[in-house]
Write an enzyme that holds these catalytic residues in place. Structure first.
Site, PDB file in Angstrom:
ATOM      1  N   LYS A   1      47.104  43.284  45.324  1.00  0.00           N
ATOM      2  CA  LYS A   1      46.141  43.085  46.407  1.00  0.00           C
ATOM      3  C   LYS A   1      46.731  43.659  47.696  1.00  0.00           C
ATOM      4  CE  LYS A   1      42.641  40.825  44.499  1.00  0.00           C
ATOM      5  NZ  LYS A   1      42.325  39.451  44.897  1.00  0.00           N
TER       6      LYS A   1
ATOM      7  N   GLU B   1      33.415  30.833  44.562  1.00  0.00           N
ATOM      8  CA  GLU B   1      34.781  31.091  45.042  1.00  0.00           C
ATOM      9  C   GLU B   1      35.085  30.186  46.219  1.00  0.00           C
ATOM     10  OE1 GLU B   1      36.146  34.982  46.209  1.00  0.00           O
ATOM     11  OE2 GLU B   1      34.828  35.959  44.749  1.00  0.00           O
TER      12      GLU B   1
ATOM     13  N   GLU C   1      46.112  37.841  50.534  1.00  0.00           N
ATOM     14  CA  GLU C   1      45.328  38.119  49.330  1.00  0.00           C
ATOM     15  C   GLU C   1      46.181  38.053  48.071  1.00  0.00           C
ATOM     16  OE1 GLU C   1      41.912  41.169  49.784  1.00  0.00           O
ATOM     17  OE2 GLU C   1      43.455  41.817  51.204  1.00  0.00           O
TER      18      GLU C   1
ATOM     19  N   GLU D   1      48.160  37.793  42.666  1.00  0.00           N
ATOM     20  CA  GLU D   1      47.922  39.154  42.176  1.00  0.00           C
ATOM     21  C   GLU D   1      48.653  40.146  43.079  1.00  0.00           C
ATOM     22  OE1 GLU D   1      43.628  39.708  40.953  1.00  0.00           O
ATOM     23  OE2 GLU D   1      43.510  37.656  41.740  1.00  0.00           O
TER      24      GLU D   1
END
Length: 502
Positions: A317, A260, A322, A314
């Site tokens: 989150k 990541e 985030e 997303e």
């Protein structure tokens, strides 16, 4: 005497081979903490047909996702949930997990790796930590018993596993974990030829004064006094700190995979570094840097497998940042493009060159000063370029590229302007071996480095008053002769090979 037509044929082959760059590939983390994402089959089809992304990492073993990637050739890393680790540390349970989550899909779906949990050491959960390696071993044995030898077992680690990381040569694992936890895990990786997975995030490590260092933009660098290495980006420093820790326990031969890394395109008010321009800069420059094959100072000539975080924004989150790590919006339009789109024009307008970010055109090159050159030599380059008819206004007081006001930064701008105005011949970036070509856009803030010939301005269009230049660097007949001579040497060196083919 070689046939002239053969020489022309060979010269054409040499030109084509040198002009064609090998394509790079990149992985992404495909997270699903959202209620507005497209169906997995559409995602898989989009990645295969519209992007150069050839691998994804998912955070579970969702059968819908695994079925979607069947027959696409896209490699998938699946993940064992943290909470499942203790129960899978025994072989029968591991075999059952493999039977349920791997065998129905592999090999039609190219599952290349199983990630056992995520950042387990950071949880400080003694039970999870104690069962981590036994679960990795049990899953590996279960795969072997199922006659599957192409799937690796690993586990991603945050950089919190290090007790020391600055300077990079001082990198070491946390005391008490180095020999008891990491040496056995690394021994497992060595024996099974699987990688040590890490999650480096310069976004969490930069300070306002080190933002350029974190984003791969021009900066003075950070010196490791123990090795004499001047690090010019935080990613290399973080990777070399991990390498140093591995070397300290005797496992520097184990491969490292970046599980990541990323940068948010928006953030909370207390996160000024989270912006679209910075996300473009970090991810774009990271991809170019990693795919160049240069590696890091302590791991030269390596091309790391990396997984950008993340594929989508997303919306479920918890924080603004985030929710904004994605390369793409849920409708599959790009948040920005860092060069992973096969046909960006077909998808509508995207961010390419920005005030602080790189161009998405990986074929463009810029000329910059080498890091180990004296300021005296670089000042001569500035004097020469600025007296040759090139516009040096941007590096004059008040110009867009005046700050930072130092010789190295000004020299890079001037050398690049000269190179671009001279039809971008490699020898026009030599400057007595003080210049080098890069595919990473050095532009920053309001300072834009030219990336194509400067209109109406060619070298030799000198001002009426010439201040002189100490570097004799104009393209000349001698330069041309050297290039032709070099080409002829290559031609005659390989002539017998081509002759036999013809």
């Amino acid at each position: 005497m070689p046939n002239p037509s053969h020489i022309i044929f060979l010269a054409s082959l040499l030109y084509l081979s040198s002009a064609t760059a090998a394509p790079y590939t990149i992985g992404v983390n495909y997270g699903t903490v959202a209620d507005n994402l497209p169906p997995p089959p559409r995602v898989a089809s989009f990645l295969k047909s519209q992007t150069t992304i050839d691998r994804v990492k998912i955070f579970d073993a969702n059968p819908d996702l695994l079925r979607a990637f069947a027959d696409t050739g896209i490699a998938v890393t699946v993940t064992v949930g943290n909470g499942d680790i203790p129960s899978l540390s025994k072989l029968p349970a591991a075999q059952s997990w493999i039977s349920t989550n791997i065998l129905p899909f592999h090999p039609r779906t190219t599952i290349n790796r199983i990630a056992v949990g995520n950042e387990i050491l950071a949880t400080s959960d003694k039970s999870l930590i104690a069962h981590l390696l036994p679960t990795m071993e049990a899953l590996h044995s279960a795969l072997s018993l199922a006659n599957i030898t192409t799937i690796q077992i690993s586990t991603p680690h945050s950089l919190g596993i290090l007790s020391s990381s600055e300077p990079p040569s001082s990198g070491r694992f946390r005391r008490g974990y180095d020999r008891a936890i990491f040496a056995p895990i690394l021994d497992f990786h060595r024996k099974t030829k699987s990688p040590f997975m890490v999650n480096p995030y310069p976004f969490f490590g930069f300070a306002p004064e080190t933002l350029d260092y974190a984003l791969f933009r021009p900066n003075g660098g950070v010196l490791d006094h123990a090795t004499g290495i001047n690090y010019t980006n935080m990613f290399d420093a973080q990777m070399d700190a991990v390498f140093s820790a591995m070397k300290r326990v005797g496992y520097d031969d184990v491969e490292i995979v970046v599980a990541e890394t990323g940068w948010p395109s928006a953030g909370d008010p207390n996160q000024p570094g989270a912006s679209l321009d910075n996300a473009v800069s970090y991810n774009g420059n990271l991809i170019k840097h990693v795919s160049s094959g240069k590696g890091t100072p302590l791991m030269p000539n390596r091309t790391f497998e990396i997984y950008i975080f993340s594929l989508f924004n997303e919306n479920l989150k918890p924080s603004v940042s985030e929710r904004n790590y994605g390369l793409f919006k849920p409708d599959l339009t790009p948040v920005y493009d860092v060069g992973v789109l096969k046909n960006p024009q077909a998808l509508g307008p995207t961010s390419s060159t920005t005030a602080e970010g790189p161009s998405s055109d990986s074929r463009r090159e810029w000329c910059v000063a080498r890091s180990n050159v004296s300021e005296e030599a670089l000042q001569k380059n500035i004097d020469y370029v600025c007296s040759s008819g090139i516009d040096c206004g941007p590096i004059s007081n008040g110009g867009a590229c005046y700050d930072p006001n130092d010789v190295r930064s000004h020299a890079s701008y001037a050398m690049n302007a000269y190179y671009q105005a001279s039809d971008r011949h490699d020898f026009n970036c030599d400057f007595n071996n003080t210049g080098m070509l890069t595919t990473m856009d050095p532009s920053y803030k309001a300072c834009t480095y030219p990336s194509s010939s400067i209109a109406g301005q060619k070298v030799g269009d000198k001002p009426e008053t010439e201040t002189g230049g100490s570097i004799k660097h104009e393209p000349s007949l001698f330069n041309t002769f050297l290039i032709l001579a070099s080409s002829c040497i290559l031609i005659f060196k390989h002539f017998h090979i081509i002759h036999s083919i013809i």
